[in-house]
Design a protein around this motif. Structure first.
Motif, PDB file in Angstrom:
ATOM      1  N   ARG A  45       0.810  -1.228   0.000  1.00  0.00           N
ATOM      2  CA  ARG A  45       0.000   0.000   0.000  1.00  0.00           C
ATOM      3  C   ARG A  45       0.834   1.265   0.000  1.00  0.00           C
ATOM      4  O   ARG A  45       0.400   2.298  -0.505  1.00  0.00           O
ATOM      5  CB  ARG A  45      -0.933  -0.002   1.210  1.00  0.00           C
ATOM      6  N   PHE A  46       2.012   1.193   0.606  1.00  0.00           N
ATOM      7  CA  PHE A  46       2.859   2.380   0.773  1.00  0.00           C
ATOM      8  C   PHE A  46       4.297   2.052   0.384  1.00  0.00           C
ATOM      9  O   PHE A  46       5.160   1.882   1.255  1.00  0.00           O
ATOM     10  CB  PHE A  46       2.811   2.881   2.214  1.00  0.00           C
ATOM     11  N   PRO A  47       4.593   1.971  -0.905  1.00  0.00           N
ATOM     12  CA  PRO A  47       5.957   1.635  -1.334  1.00  0.00           C
ATOM     13  C   PRO A  47       7.016   2.588  -0.763  1.00  0.00           C
ATOM     14  O   PRO A  47       8.176   2.203  -0.630  1.00  0.00           O
ATOM     15  CB  PRO A  47       5.887   1.742  -2.858  1.00  0.00           C
ATOM     16  N   VAL A  48       6.618   3.798  -0.397  1.00  0.00           N
ATOM     17  CA  VAL A  48       7.544   4.769   0.188  1.00  0.00           C
ATOM     18  C   VAL A  48       8.130   4.259   1.515  1.00  0.00           C
ATOM     19  O   VAL A  48       9.158   4.753   1.968  1.00  0.00           O
ATOM     20  CB  VAL A  48       6.848   6.141   0.369  1.00  0.00           C
ATOM     21  N   ALA A  49       7.503   3.245   2.099  1.00  0.00           N
ATOM     22  CA  ALA A  49       7.969   2.707   3.383  1.00  0.00           C
ATOM     23  C   ALA A  49       9.219   1.843   3.265  1.00  0.00           C
ATOM     24  O   ALA A  49       9.857   1.535   4.270  1.00  0.00           O
ATOM     25  CB  ALA A  49       6.856   1.892   4.044  1.00  0.00           C
ATOM     26  N   VAL A  50       9.580   1.471   2.044  1.00  0.00           N
ATOM     27  CA  VAL A  50      10.738   0.601   1.867  1.00  0.00           C
ATOM     28  C   VAL A  50      11.977   1.229   2.507  1.00  0.00           C
ATOM     29  O   VAL A  50      12.178   2.436   2.465  1.00  0.00           O
ATOM     30  CB  VAL A  50      10.981   0.284   0.366  1.00  0.00           C
ATOM     31  N   GLY A  51      12.757   0.409   3.183  1.00  0.00           N
ATOM     32  CA  GLY A  51      13.971   0.889   3.832  1.00  0.00           C
ATOM     33  C   GLY A  51      13.785   1.259   5.295  1.00  0.00           C
ATOM     34  O   GLY A  51      14.753   1.334   6.041  1.00  0.00           O
ATOM     35  N   LYS A  52      12.531   1.485   5.698  1.00  0.00           N
ATOM     36  CA  LYS A  52      12.282   1.827   7.100  1.00  0.00           C
ATOM     37  C   LYS A  52      11.199   0.927   7.701  1.00  0.00           C
ATOM     38  O   LYS A  52      10.684   1.202   8.763  1.00  0.00           O
ATOM     39  CB  LYS A  52      11.887   3.301   7.243  1.00  0.00           C
ATOM     40  N   LEU A  53      10.905  -0.162   7.010  1.00  0.00           N
ATOM     41  CA  LEU A  53       9.824  -1.070   7.381  1.00  0.00           C
ATOM     42  C   LEU A  53      10.376  -2.443   7.738  1.00  0.00           C
ATOM     43  O   LEU A  53      11.076  -3.065   6.941  1.00  0.00           O
ATOM     44  CB  LEU A  53       8.847  -1.186   6.201  1.00  0.00           C
ATOM     45  N   PHE A  54      10.031  -2.906   8.939  1.00  0.00           N
ATOM     46  CA  PHE A  54      10.493  -4.201   9.449  1.00  0.00           C
ATOM     47  C   PHE A  54       9.403  -4.790  10.329  1.00  0.00           C
ATOM     48  O   PHE A  54       8.582  -4.057  10.867  1.00  0.00           O
ATOM     49  CB  PHE A  54      11.748  -4.042  10.330  1.00  0.00           C
ATOM     50  N   THR A  55       9.434  -6.106  10.535  1.00  0.00           N
ATOM     51  CA  THR A  55       8.624  -6.633  11.627  1.00  0.00           C
ATOM     52  C   THR A  55       9.371  -6.263  12.913  1.00  0.00           C
ATOM     53  O   THR A  55      10.592  -6.063  12.908  1.00  0.00           O
ATOM     54  CB  THR A  55       8.415  -8.162  11.563  1.00  0.00           C
ATOM     55  N   LEU A  56       8.635  -6.171  14.003  1.00  0.00           N
ATOM     56  CA  LEU A  56       9.250  -5.843  15.292  1.00  0.00           C
ATOM     57  C   LEU A  56      10.357  -6.829  15.631  1.00  0.00           C
ATOM     58  O   LEU A  56      11.460  -6.438  16.017  1.00  0.00           O
ATOM     59  CB  LEU A  56       8.184  -5.850  16.391  1.00  0.00           C
ATOM     60  N   LYS A  57      10.075  -8.108  15.442  1.00  0.00           N
ATOM     61  CA  LYS A  57      11.066  -9.134  15.787  1.00  0.00           C
ATOM     62  C   LYS A  57      12.253  -9.112  14.830  1.00  0.00           C
ATOM     63  O   LYS A  57      13.390  -9.314  15.252  1.00  0.00           O
ATOM     64  CB  LYS A  57      10.415 -10.511  15.815  1.00  0.00           C
ATOM     65  N   GLU A  58      11.995  -8.869  13.563  1.00  0.00           N
ATOM     66  CA  GLU A  58      13.075  -8.787  12.570  1.00  0.00           C
ATOM     67  C   GLU A  58      14.046  -7.664  12.926  1.00  0.00           C
ATOM     68  O   GLU A  58      15.261  -7.821  12.818  1.00  0.00           O
ATOM     69  CB  GLU A  58      12.451  -8.540  11.197  1.00  0.00           C
ATOM     70  N   TYR A  59      13.518  -6.542  13.387  1.00  0.00           N
ATOM     71  CA  TYR A  59      14.339  -5.379  13.702  1.00  0.00           C
ATOM     72  C   TYR A  59      15.121  -5.558  15.003  1.00  0.00           C
ATOM     73  O   TYR A  59      16.250  -5.089  15.126  1.00  0.00           O
ATOM     74  CB  TYR A  59      13.468  -4.120  13.795  1.00  0.00           C
ATOM     75  N   THR A  60      14.526  -6.251  15.971  1.00  0.00           N
ATOM     76  CA  THR A  60      15.149  -6.342  17.292  1.00  0.00           C
ATOM     77  C   THR A  60      15.949  -7.615  17.517  1.00  0.00           C
ATOM     78  O   THR A  60      16.964  -7.588  18.202  1.00  0.00           O
ATOM     79  CB  THR A  60      14.084  -6.241  18.402  1.00  0.00           C
ATOM     80  N   PRO A  74      16.401 -10.837  14.925  1.00  0.00           N
ATOM     81  CA  PRO A  74      15.955 -11.529  13.715  1.00  0.00           C
ATOM     82  C   PRO A  74      16.307 -13.013  13.661  1.00  0.00           C
ATOM     83  O   PRO A  74      17.095 -13.446  12.837  1.00  0.00           O
ATOM     84  CB  PRO A  74      16.651 -10.739  12.608  1.00  0.00           C
ATOM     85  N   ASP A  75      15.709 -13.772  14.542  1.00  0.00           N
ATOM     86  CA  ASP A  75      15.874 -15.224  14.453  1.00  0.00           C
ATOM     87  C   ASP A  75      14.555 -15.885  14.837  1.00  0.00           C
ATOM     88  O   ASP A  75      13.820 -15.382  15.669  1.00  0.00           O
ATOM     89  CB  ASP A  75      17.019 -15.718  15.332  1.00  0.00           C
ATOM     90  N   GLY A  76      14.250 -16.969  14.193  1.00  0.00           N
ATOM     91  CA  GLY A  76      13.012 -17.674  14.499  1.00  0.00           C
ATOM     92  C   GLY A  76      11.790 -17.007  13.890  1.00  0.00           C
ATOM     93  O   GLY A  76      11.870 -16.285  12.902  1.00  0.00           O
ATOM     94  N   ASP A  77      10.650 -17.243  14.505  1.00  0.00           N
ATOM     95  CA  ASP A  77       9.368 -16.712  14.050  1.00  0.00           C
ATOM     96  C   ASP A  77       9.371 -15.190  14.150  1.00  0.00           C
ATOM     97  O   ASP A  77       9.758 -14.622  15.167  1.00  0.00           O
ATOM     98  CB  ASP A  77       8.245 -17.300  14.913  1.00  0.00           C
ATOM     99  N   LEU A  78       8.948 -14.526  13.081  1.00  0.00           N
ATOM    100  CA  LEU A  78       8.964 -13.073  13.049  1.00  0.00           C
ATOM    101  C   LEU A  78       7.621 -12.454  13.415  1.00  0.00           C
ATOM    102  O   LEU A  78       7.465 -11.236  13.370  1.00  0.00           O
ATOM    103  CB  LEU A  78       9.405 -12.572  11.667  1.00  0.00           C
ATOM    104  N   ASP A  79       6.628 -13.261  13.792  1.00  0.00           N
ATOM    105  CA  ASP A  79       5.300 -12.753  14.115  1.00  0.00           C
ATOM    106  C   ASP A  79       5.065 -12.700  15.620  1.00  0.00           C
ATOM    107  O   ASP A  79       5.433 -13.620  16.352  1.00  0.00           O
ATOM    108  CB  ASP A  79       4.221 -13.628  13.485  1.00  0.00           C
ATOM    109  N   VAL A  80       4.405 -11.631  16.060  1.00  0.00           N
ATOM    110  CA  VAL A  80       3.957 -11.512  17.441  1.00  0.00           C
ATOM    111  C   VAL A  80       2.590 -12.177  17.539  1.00  0.00           C
ATOM    112  O   VAL A  80       1.713 -11.950  16.696  1.00  0.00           O
ATOM    113  CB  VAL A  80       3.860 -10.023  17.869  1.00  0.00           C
ATOM    114  N   GLN A  81       2.405 -12.984  18.568  1.00  0.00           N
ATOM    115  CA  GLN A  81       1.139 -13.694  18.794  1.00  0.00           C
ATOM    116  C   GLN A  81      -0.030 -12.718  18.782  1.00  0.00           C
ATOM    117  O   GLN A  81       0.015 -11.666  19.416  1.00  0.00           O
ATOM    118  CB  GLN A  81       1.211 -14.405  20.144  1.00  0.00           C
ATOM    119  N   ASP A  82      -1.111 -13.077  18.092  1.00  0.00           N
ATOM    120  CA  ASP A  82      -2.326 -12.258  18.050  1.00  0.00           C
ATOM    121  C   ASP A  82      -3.291 -12.738  19.133  1.00  0.00           C
ATOM    122  O   ASP A  82      -3.793 -13.857  19.060  1.00  0.00           O
ATOM    123  CB  ASP A  82      -2.985 -12.369  16.677  1.00  0.00           C
TER     124      ASP A  82
END
Length: 146
Positions: free
Chosen positions: A91-106, A108-116
């Motif tokens: 939706r927002f290609p301008v976000a490239v370069g500053k967009l990460f999953t929380l886990k990927e950024y902090t 980055p190993d294992g599952d990159l999703d936070v439990q819902d």
């Protein structure tokens, strides 16, 4: 630094993450949250609100939908899942370069999703809150070391 936290409806994960990060009072850090499929002005989940209030954290009580203005405002956009990340990028290609999953950024190993926790009981929300606390602590460490 402006940090934008994204989840699905902005009623569970991202408001909790926003409250946790905001409560750290990190100098020079501003934080907002929103949802990909949110509507502006709906109350956050009662369980999210309960946990945030238990910790006496400042929080935003109403949902917000992700916006181009906020994407442009953000220096760092952190999503709760890989799916959210891909949807933001689409939706927002301008976000490239500053967009990460929380886990990927902090951490980055294992599952990159936070439990819902959506639809779960208070215990399920508490587990997610504790998971988010761990990753907000890692984020704080990363931000203050840079």
């Amino acid at each position: 630094m402006n940090i934008y936290l994204i989840c699905t409806g902005n009623t569970c994960r991202s408001p909790m993450a926003e409250a946790i990060l905001r409560s750290k009072n990190i100098s020079g850090i501003s934080v907002r949250s929103a949802g990909l499929h949110a509507a502006d002005g709906f109350p956050i989940s009662i369980h999210s609100e309960t946990l945030i209030q238990e910790m006496d954290m400042p929080y935003t009580a109403e949902s917000r939908v992700i916006s181009r203005e906020d994407v442009e405002w953000a220096d760092l956009i952190l999503t709760m899942t890989e799916g959210h990340k891909q949807a933001v990028l689409h939706r927002f290609p301008v976000a490239v370069g500053k967009l990460f999953t929380l886990k990927e950024y902090t951490k980055p190993d294992g599952d990159l999703d936070v439990q819902d926790p959506f639809g779960g009981n208070l215990l399920v929300y508490r587990e997610t809150f504790e998971e988010l606390t761990v990753y907000m602590d890692l984020l704080e460490k990363k931000l203050t070391e840079e």
